[in-house]
Design a protein around this motif. Structure first.
Motif, PDB file in Angstrom:
ATOM      1  N   LEU A   1       0.000  -2.804   6.428  1.00  0.00           N
ATOM      2  CA  LEU A   1      -0.102  -1.743   7.431  1.00  0.00           C
ATOM      3  C   LEU A   1       0.342  -0.421   6.805  1.00  0.00           C
ATOM      4  O   LEU A   1       1.502  -0.286   6.402  1.00  0.00           O
ATOM      5  CB  LEU A   1       0.801  -2.093   8.620  1.00  0.00           C
ATOM      6  N   GLN A   2      -0.579   0.511   6.670  1.00  0.00           N
ATOM      7  CA  GLN A   2      -0.206   1.806   6.090  1.00  0.00           C
ATOM      8  C   GLN A   2      -1.234   2.885   6.414  1.00  0.00           C
ATOM      9  O   GLN A   2      -2.397   2.600   6.674  1.00  0.00           O
ATOM     10  CB  GLN A   2      -0.035   1.684   4.582  1.00  0.00           C
TER      11      GLN A   2
ATOM     12  N   ASN B   1       5.477   0.994   9.401  1.00  0.00           N
ATOM     13  CA  ASN B   1       5.411   1.757   8.155  1.00  0.00           C
ATOM     14  C   ASN B   1       5.389   3.253   8.484  1.00  0.00           C
ATOM     15  O   ASN B   1       5.162   3.626   9.634  1.00  0.00           O
ATOM     16  CB  ASN B   1       4.186   1.343   7.335  1.00  0.00           C
TER      17      ASN B   1
HETATM   18  C1  LIG Z   1       3.944   1.053   3.568  1.00  0.00           C
HETATM   19  O1  LIG Z   1       2.958   1.916   3.028  1.00  0.00           O
HETATM   20  C2  LIG Z   1       3.021   2.050   1.627  1.00  0.00           C
HETATM   21  C3  LIG Z   1       1.964   3.075   1.229  1.00  0.00           C
HETATM   22  O2  LIG Z   1       2.099   4.234   1.984  1.00  0.00           O
HETATM   23  C4  LIG Z   1       2.793   0.707   0.968  1.00  0.00           C
HETATM   24  O3  LIG Z   1       2.897   0.841  -0.420  1.00  0.00           O
HETATM   25  C5  LIG Z   1       3.828  -0.286   1.465  1.00  0.00           C
HETATM   26  O4  LIG Z   1       3.533  -1.566   0.952  1.00  0.00           O
HETATM   27  C6  LIG Z   1       3.814  -0.337   2.988  1.00  0.00           C
HETATM   28  N1  LIG Z   1       4.939  -1.159   3.435  1.00  0.00           N
HETATM   29  C7  LIG Z   1       4.807  -2.156   4.311  1.00  0.00           C
HETATM   30  C8  LIG Z   1       6.066  -2.850   4.687  1.00  0.00           C
HETATM   31  O5  LIG Z   1       3.731  -2.488   4.797  1.00  0.00           O
END
Ligand SMILES: *[C@@H]1O[C@H](CO)[C@@H](O)[C@H](O)[C@H]1NC(C)=O
Length: 145
Positions: free
Chosen positions: A25-26, A105
């Motif tokens: 999720l991002q 996120n």
């Molecule tokens: C949150 O987003 C970042 C990129 O913006 C990514 O690298 C990361 O894995 C994400 N973290 C989670 C917990 O999904």
């Protein structure tokens, strides 16, 4: 035949790598500057794009963000159309939070421009405070990018 099997294994490893990446999720491709009143598209990836996400606008130091507003709690499909509210004060310390089920996120911090700037409107002389100079130069740097 042996070559074919190896190539196939390589291809499926690649497919599962791509799939694993898209499960996180991002936010995707956010900009460093948004202007009040100007519609923009917030894009994201999620484990299940049909499952609604909540997007929250936050502001402050990265470890201690205040919640400003919930923009949506029903976005699906990987994008949400957002028009920053005219009432949002100018600032370079905004961030977005995305939530889906137990996953959460954050975006990097970005600037919102064009809204009310309380410190300018209360100035009685033509002098600029150092805080304002700092904010102005941050904004200019991000505009240039
Ligand atoms: C949150 O987003 C970042 C990129 O913006 C990514 O690298 C990361 O894995 C994400 N973290 C989670 C917990 O999904």
């Amino acid at each position: 035949m042996r070559f074919f099997t190896t190539a196939l294994a390589g291809a499926s490893a690649l497919v599962s790598l791509v799939a694993a990446q898209s499960l996180t999720l991002q936010f995707r491709g956010l900009e460093g500057l948004y202007t009040v009143g100007v519609p923009t598209t917030i894009s994201y990836v999620a484990p299940d794009l049909e499952d609604p996400v909540t997007i929250t606008l936050r502001r402050g130091e990265s470890g201690n963000l205040d919640t400003i507003a919930t923009l949506t709690s029903s976005a699906t499909g990987g994008s949400y159309r957002w028009t920053p509210d005219e009432d949002l004060p100018v600032g370079a310390d905004y961030a977005l939070q995305i939530t889906q089920g137990d996953e959460i996120n954050y975006s990097g911090q970005f600037t919102i421009a064009g809204g009310p700037n309380p410190s300018t409107s209360t100035l009685s002389s033509g002098m600029t405070t150092s805080t304002e100079t700092e904010t102005a130069s941050i904004t200019q740097t991000r505009v240039r990018v």
